[in-house]
Design a protein around this motif. Structure first.
Motif, mmCIF file in Angstrom:
data_model
loop_
_atom_site.group_PDB
_atom_site.id
_atom_site.type_symbol
_atom_site.label_atom_id
_atom_site.label_comp_id
_atom_site.label_asym_id
_atom_site.label_seq_id
_atom_site.Cartn_x
_atom_site.Cartn_y
_atom_site.Cartn_z
ATOM 1 N N ALA A 27 0.829 -1.204 0.000
ATOM 2 C CA ALA A 27 0.000 0.000 0.000
ATOM 3 C C ALA A 27 0.860 1.248 0.000
ATOM 4 C CB ALA A 27 -0.916 -0.021 1.220
ATOM 5 N N THR A 28 2.020 1.164 0.683
ATOM 6 C CA THR A 28 2.920 2.316 0.739
ATOM 7 C C THR A 28 3.582 2.549 -0.611
ATOM 8 O OG1 THR A 28 3.362 1.897 3.078
ATOM 9 C CG2 THR A 28 4.937 3.284 1.896
ATOM 10 N N ASN A 29 4.064 1.462 -1.238
ATOM 11 C CA ASN A 29 4.776 1.597 -2.500
ATOM 12 C C ASN A 29 3.846 1.920 -3.665
ATOM 13 O OD1 ASN A 29 7.166 1.031 -1.234
ATOM 14 N ND2 ASN A 29 7.155 -1.142 -1.754
ATOM 15 N N GLY A 30 2.603 1.503 -3.586
ATOM 16 C CA GLY A 30 1.679 1.694 -4.688
ATOM 17 C C GLY A 30 1.785 0.543 -5.671
ATOM 18 N N PRO A 31 0.936 0.534 -6.697
ATOM 19 C CA PRO A 31 0.951 -0.558 -7.673
ATOM 20 C C PRO A 31 2.254 -0.588 -8.469
ATOM 21 C CG PRO A 31 -0.472 1.232 -8.399
ATOM 22 C CD PRO A 31 -0.092 1.546 -6.993
ATOM 23 N N GLU A 32 2.636 -1.779 -8.900
ATOM 24 C CA GLU A 32 3.856 -1.937 -9.690
ATOM 25 C C GLU A 32 3.705 -1.231 -11.033
ATOM 26 O OE1 GLU A 32 6.636 -5.709 -10.535
ATOM 27 O OE2 GLU A 32 4.744 -5.765 -11.649
ATOM 28 N N MET A 33 4.743 -0.499 -11.431
ATOM 29 C CA MET A 33 4.746 0.187 -12.715
ATOM 30 C C MET A 33 5.404 -0.697 -13.776
ATOM 31 S SD MET A 33 3.249 3.048 -12.131
ATOM 32 C CE MET A 33 3.554 3.754 -13.761
ATOM 33 N N THR A 34 4.856 -0.669 -14.975
ATOM 34 C CA THR A 34 5.463 -1.360 -16.110
ATOM 35 C C THR A 34 6.087 -0.320 -17.031
ATOM 36 O OG1 THR A 34 3.808 -3.130 -16.025
ATOM 37 C CG2 THR A 34 5.083 -2.907 -18.057
ATOM 38 N N ILE A 35 7.377 -0.457 -17.269
ATOM 39 C CA ILE A 35 8.099 0.458 -18.160
ATOM 40 C C ILE A 35 8.153 -0.155 -19.548
ATOM 41 C CG2 ILE A 35 10.320 1.547 -18.661
ATOM 42 C CD1 ILE A 35 10.868 1.513 -15.629
ATOM 43 N N MET A 36 7.578 0.536 -20.521
ATOM 44 C CA MET A 36 7.642 0.114 -21.919
ATOM 45 C C MET A 36 8.733 0.943 -22.608
ATOM 46 S SD MET A 36 4.980 -1.950 -21.917
ATOM 47 C CE MET A 36 3.351 -2.178 -21.163
ATOM 48 N N THR A 37 9.629 0.286 -23.310
ATOM 49 C CA THR A 37 10.694 1.022 -23.986
ATOM 50 C C THR A 37 11.196 0.242 -25.193
ATOM 51 O OG1 THR A 37 12.858 2.098 -23.696
ATOM 52 C CG2 THR A 37 12.492 0.032 -22.506
ATOM 53 N N GLU A 38 11.660 0.970 -26.194
ATOM 54 C CA GLU A 38 12.280 0.330 -27.351
ATOM 55 C C GLU A 38 13.775 0.147 -27.134
ATOM 56 O OE1 GLU A 38 12.542 2.682 -30.935
ATOM 57 O OE2 GLU A 38 12.448 4.545 -29.784
ATOM 58 N N MET A 39 14.296 0.700 -26.043
ATOM 59 C CA MET A 39 15.727 0.655 -25.790
ATOM 60 C C MET A 39 16.117 -0.650 -25.106
ATOM 61 S SD MET A 39 16.574 4.629 -24.886
ATOM 62 C CE MET A 39 18.194 4.528 -25.661
ATOM 63 N N ASN A 40 17.383 -1.025 -25.252
ATOM 64 C CA ASN A 40 17.898 -2.252 -24.653
ATOM 65 C C ASN A 40 18.378 -1.950 -23.232
ATOM 66 O OD1 ASN A 40 19.769 -4.354 -23.845
ATOM 67 N ND2 ASN A 40 19.707 -5.063 -25.963
ATOM 68 N N PRO A 41 17.711 -2.491 -22.203
ATOM 69 C CA PRO A 41 18.064 -2.160 -20.821
ATOM 70 C C PRO A 41 19.484 -2.549 -20.427
ATOM 71 C CG PRO A 41 15.918 -3.225 -20.935
ATOM 72 C CD PRO A 41 16.560 -3.393 -22.283
ATOM 73 N N VAL A 42 20.083 -3.480 -21.162
ATOM 74 C CA VAL A 42 21.448 -3.916 -20.851
ATOM 75 C C VAL A 42 22.464 -3.095 -21.644
ATOM 76 C CG1 VAL A 42 23.064 -5.843 -20.879
ATOM 77 C CG2 VAL A 42 20.659 -6.238 -20.295
ATOM 78 N N LYS A 43 22.338 -3.109 -22.969
ATOM 79 C CA LYS A 43 23.308 -2.427 -23.816
ATOM 80 C C LYS A 43 23.214 -0.903 -23.721
ATOM 81 C CE LYS A 43 23.693 -6.099 -27.297
ATOM 82 N NZ LYS A 43 23.528 -6.442 -28.738
#
Length: 256
Positions: A27-43
């Protein structure tokens, strides 16, 4: 028997307490957010367009997950998913009503037409002169929409794909006359593939960086408390940041 009952009772109390703590944290943190991106999170983890957006979400202390996918699918998913954000994304007129906006999160970019340096038969001064030519562009991107809106009377053909790299490969293999994209994207591709900048020339400016801001968009189905946290985090991290584009020292030669 009493010891067994006491053991089970303590275990029951522990389970209830843990459950209440977990629910309180959620309840404190709120609902989980989903990040949509075309970028490569590693590279591309250090790329400002990705890192700045991720830093904003981290600063909110909301739980999140990252989903990397082609641009057109990321955009559609962000519009229809509750508690979702998409970045980087340009804020253009026909997108404004679909999201809550946080701007800017990174420097905007100039957009150009590029051609092979060996194509001496190609030389234009206006977009109208692309008549009869084939131009590569990322499907459903801001640049794709801009060209269709402002230059639809020119008799060119658009070859739309889901990845910038596909367009660049097609250009280098002689399957396109031009590609439409930013110089920074081309530099990144050439650097990662050890290619010489002399292979390609910058032909025509389509529009400059002042036209649209580079942003994060928040889905309309996102909890208002989460929206407020994201806006506040952006202000805390980048409220006074100057996102003017940095000069490109080793870019591509202009045809003009």
């Amino acid at each position: 028997m009493k010891r067994c009952f006491l053991t089970h009772f303590i275990a029951f109390l522990f389970t209830i307490t843990f459950s209440l703590i977990s629910e309180s944290a959620a309840a404190t943190n709120g609902p989980e957010m989903t990040i949509m991106t075309e970028m490569n999170p590693v590279k591309q983890s250090r790329h400002p367009m990705y890192k700045n957006g991720l830093d904003i979400i981290k600063h909110t202390e909301l739980d999140y997950k990252v989903r990397s996918m082609p641009w057109n699918r990321a955009y559609r998913s962000a519009k229809t998913t509750n508690n979702a954000v998409i970045f980087p994304i340009y804020k253009i007129p026909n997108r404004k009503k679909d999201f809550h906006w946080v701007c800017p999160i990174a420097s905007s970019r100039n957009m150009y037409l590029f051609r092979l340096a060996s194509r001496q038969d190609l030389h234009i001064n206006t977009f109208a002169q692309t008549s009869g030519k084939v131009i590569g562009v990322v499907k459903d991107s801001m640049l794709h929409q801009y060209i269709l809106k402002h230059h639809q009377d020119s008799n060119f053909s658009l070859d739309s794909t889901v990845y910038d790299a596909t367009n660049i490969d097609k250009l280098l293999n002689g399957r396109l006359d031009y590609i439409a994209q930013s110089e920074e994207q081309l530099i990144e591709y050439f650097k990662s593939n050890n290619l010489s900048h002399h292979l390609v020339k910058k032909e025509l400016l389509i529009y400059d960086h002042t036209l649209y801001p580079m942003c994060m968009a928040i889905s309309k189905g996102t909890a208002q408390e989460s929206v407020a946290k994201i806006i506040a985090s952006h202000h805390a991290l980048f409220g006074r940041h100057d996102f003017s584009p940095q000069a490109i020292n080793q870019g591509f030669e202009s045809c003009h």
